[in-house]
Design an enzyme around this catalytic site. Structure first.
Site, PDB file in Angstrom:
ATOM      1  N   ASP A   1      36.821  35.723   9.645  1.00  0.00           N
ATOM      2  CA  ASP A   1      36.585  37.067   9.137  1.00  0.00           C
ATOM      3  C   ASP A   1      37.958  37.738   9.044  1.00  0.00           C
ATOM      4  OD1 ASP A   1      36.185  39.824   8.950  1.00  0.00           O
ATOM      5  OD2 ASP A   1      34.411  39.790  10.228  1.00  0.00           O
ATOM      6  N   ILE A   2      38.337  38.152   7.862  1.00  0.00           N
ATOM      7  CA  ILE A   2      39.703  38.653   7.645  1.00  0.00           C
ATOM      8  C   ILE A   2      39.969  39.935   8.449  1.00  0.00           C
ATOM      9  CG2 ILE A   2      39.320  40.119   5.600  1.00  0.00           C
ATOM     10  CD1 ILE A   2      41.865  38.622   4.427  1.00  0.00           C
TER      11      ILE A   2
ATOM     12  N   ASN B   1      37.728  47.185  -5.696  1.00  0.00           N
ATOM     13  CA  ASN B   1      37.394  47.425  -7.110  1.00  0.00           C
ATOM     14  C   ASN B   1      38.330  48.518  -7.601  1.00  0.00           C
ATOM     15  OD1 ASN B   1      36.198  50.081  -6.501  1.00  0.00           O
ATOM     16  ND2 ASN B   1      34.630  48.845  -5.501  1.00  0.00           N
TER      17      ASN B   1
ATOM     18  N   GLY C   1      31.036  43.515   0.525  1.00  0.00           N
ATOM     19  CA  GLY C   1      31.850  42.331   0.812  1.00  0.00           C
ATOM     20  C   GLY C   1      33.007  42.589   1.755  1.00  0.00           C
ATOM     21  N   VAL C   2      34.164  41.980   1.474  1.00  0.00           N
ATOM     22  CA  VAL C   2      35.361  42.154   2.301  1.00  0.00           C
ATOM     23  C   VAL C   2      35.738  43.639   2.356  1.00  0.00           C
ATOM     24  CG1 VAL C   2      37.764  41.476   2.649  1.00  0.00           C
ATOM     25  CG2 VAL C   2      36.309  40.028   1.292  1.00  0.00           C
ATOM     26  N   ASP C   3      35.663  44.300   1.229  1.00  0.00           N
ATOM     27  CA  ASP C   3      36.025  45.709   1.093  1.00  0.00           C
ATOM     28  C   ASP C   3      35.221  46.553   2.083  1.00  0.00           C
ATOM     29  OD1 ASP C   3      37.222  47.904  -0.031  1.00  0.00           O
ATOM     30  OD2 ASP C   3      36.082  47.857  -1.910  1.00  0.00           O
TER      31      ASP C   3
ATOM     32  N   SER D   1      37.651  37.698  -5.756  1.00  0.00           N
ATOM     33  CA  SER D   1      36.765  37.582  -6.933  1.00  0.00           C
ATOM     34  C   SER D   1      35.604  36.599  -6.792  1.00  0.00           C
ATOM     35  CB  SER D   1      37.551  37.222  -8.222  1.00  0.00           C
ATOM     36  OG  SER D   1      38.257  38.338  -8.718  1.00  0.00           O
ATOM     37  N   THR D   2      35.540  35.840  -5.680  1.00  0.00           N
ATOM     38  CA  THR D   2      34.509  34.784  -5.616  1.00  0.00           C
ATOM     39  C   THR D   2      33.197  35.243  -4.964  1.00  0.00           C
ATOM     40  OG1 THR D   2      35.346  33.866  -3.525  1.00  0.00           O
ATOM     41  CG2 THR D   2      36.265  32.973  -5.550  1.00  0.00           C
TER      42      THR D   2
ATOM     43  N   TYR E   1      32.153  39.475  -7.650  1.00  0.00           N
ATOM     44  CA  TYR E   1      32.743  39.339  -8.987  1.00  0.00           C
ATOM     45  C   TYR E   1      32.474  37.988  -9.648  1.00  0.00           C
ATOM     46  CZ  TYR E   1      35.088  43.915  -8.929  1.00  0.00           C
ATOM     47  OH  TYR E   1      35.370  45.268  -8.929  1.00  0.00           O
TER      48      TYR E   1
END
Ligand code: AR6
Length: 184
Positions: A18-19, A32, A40-42, A131-132, A135
């Site tokens: 997990d980043i 975005n 997501g990550v954001d 993007s995966t 997106y």
């Protein structure tokens, strides 16, 4: 399969994780163009990092990017409550079949993030698989573009100590590791 590679003086490492737990100088956010948060990550970065990150994003939006951040560009903020020191927010392309400059824009997202890290004198950077998720960029294609983009950048600039790809699933890690064998 190998998970550690070298480009010049820089280590390139692939891990599953997990980043938001990374302690690197910067973590990269797959944002975005509003760069005001999302899923997501954001979503994970803003949730765990707290409101300071969004406050900084709002200031940058008001002054530098009133129309939003174009795809492929990057900005940098602090990391709020996260262990990382900075968050680099970039916008990857939405997958639209592959003939809408997706690869070129994905290269820009990675390389502009790295350029910003180098300009700020940072030494370690962690990337998600941009993007995966939402997106829709197929991970088999995206990992080739991502690894080539990082390699090309590091061959020209050798000031970073480490670039880490933090993959969220074991399957994504395996796809990246297989591709890295081909590229590095
Ligand atoms: N750590 C590492 N990787 C993660 C994490 C995490 N905590 N969470 C998800 N991933 P996405 P995108 C993986 O959708 O495709 C947002 O709503 C995930 O499994 O986060 O660039 C933004 O606001 C996937 O492999 O980013 C934008 O609107 C990868 O990270 C949009 O989604 C990217 O998935 C951006 O879409």
């Amino acid at each position: 399969m190998r998970k550690e590679f070298k480009v010049g003086k820089t280590n390139v490492r692939l891990i599953r994780g997990d980043i938001t737990n990374m302690e690197t100088d910067a973590i990269v956010n797959a944002a975005n163009s509003s760069f005001m948060g999302g899923g997501g990550v954001d979503g994970a970065i803003h949730r765990k990092g707290g409101p300071k990150i969004l406050e900084e994003c709002k200031k940058i939006r008001a002054t530098e990017w009133p129309q939003g951040l174009p795809t492929g560009k990057a900005i940098i903020t602090g990391a709020g409550n996260l262990k990382a020191r900075h968050v680099i927010h970039t916008v990857g392309p939405v997958w639209r079949g592959g003939n809408h400059r997706e690869a070129e824009l994905l290269v820009q997202a990675y390389q502009n993030s790295l350029r910003l890290a180098v300009a700020k004198g940072l030494k370690t950077v962690a990337f998600p698989s941009i993007s995966t998720g939402a997106y829709g960029y197929p991970v088999e294609d995206a990992c080739h573009v991502a690894l080539e983009a990082v390699k090309e950048f590091l061959e020209k600039k050798d000031s970073l100590d480490e670039v880490v790809f933090v993959l969220f699933s074991e399957s994504a890690l395996e796809v990246y590791a297989a591709e890295a064998e081909e590229i590095f």
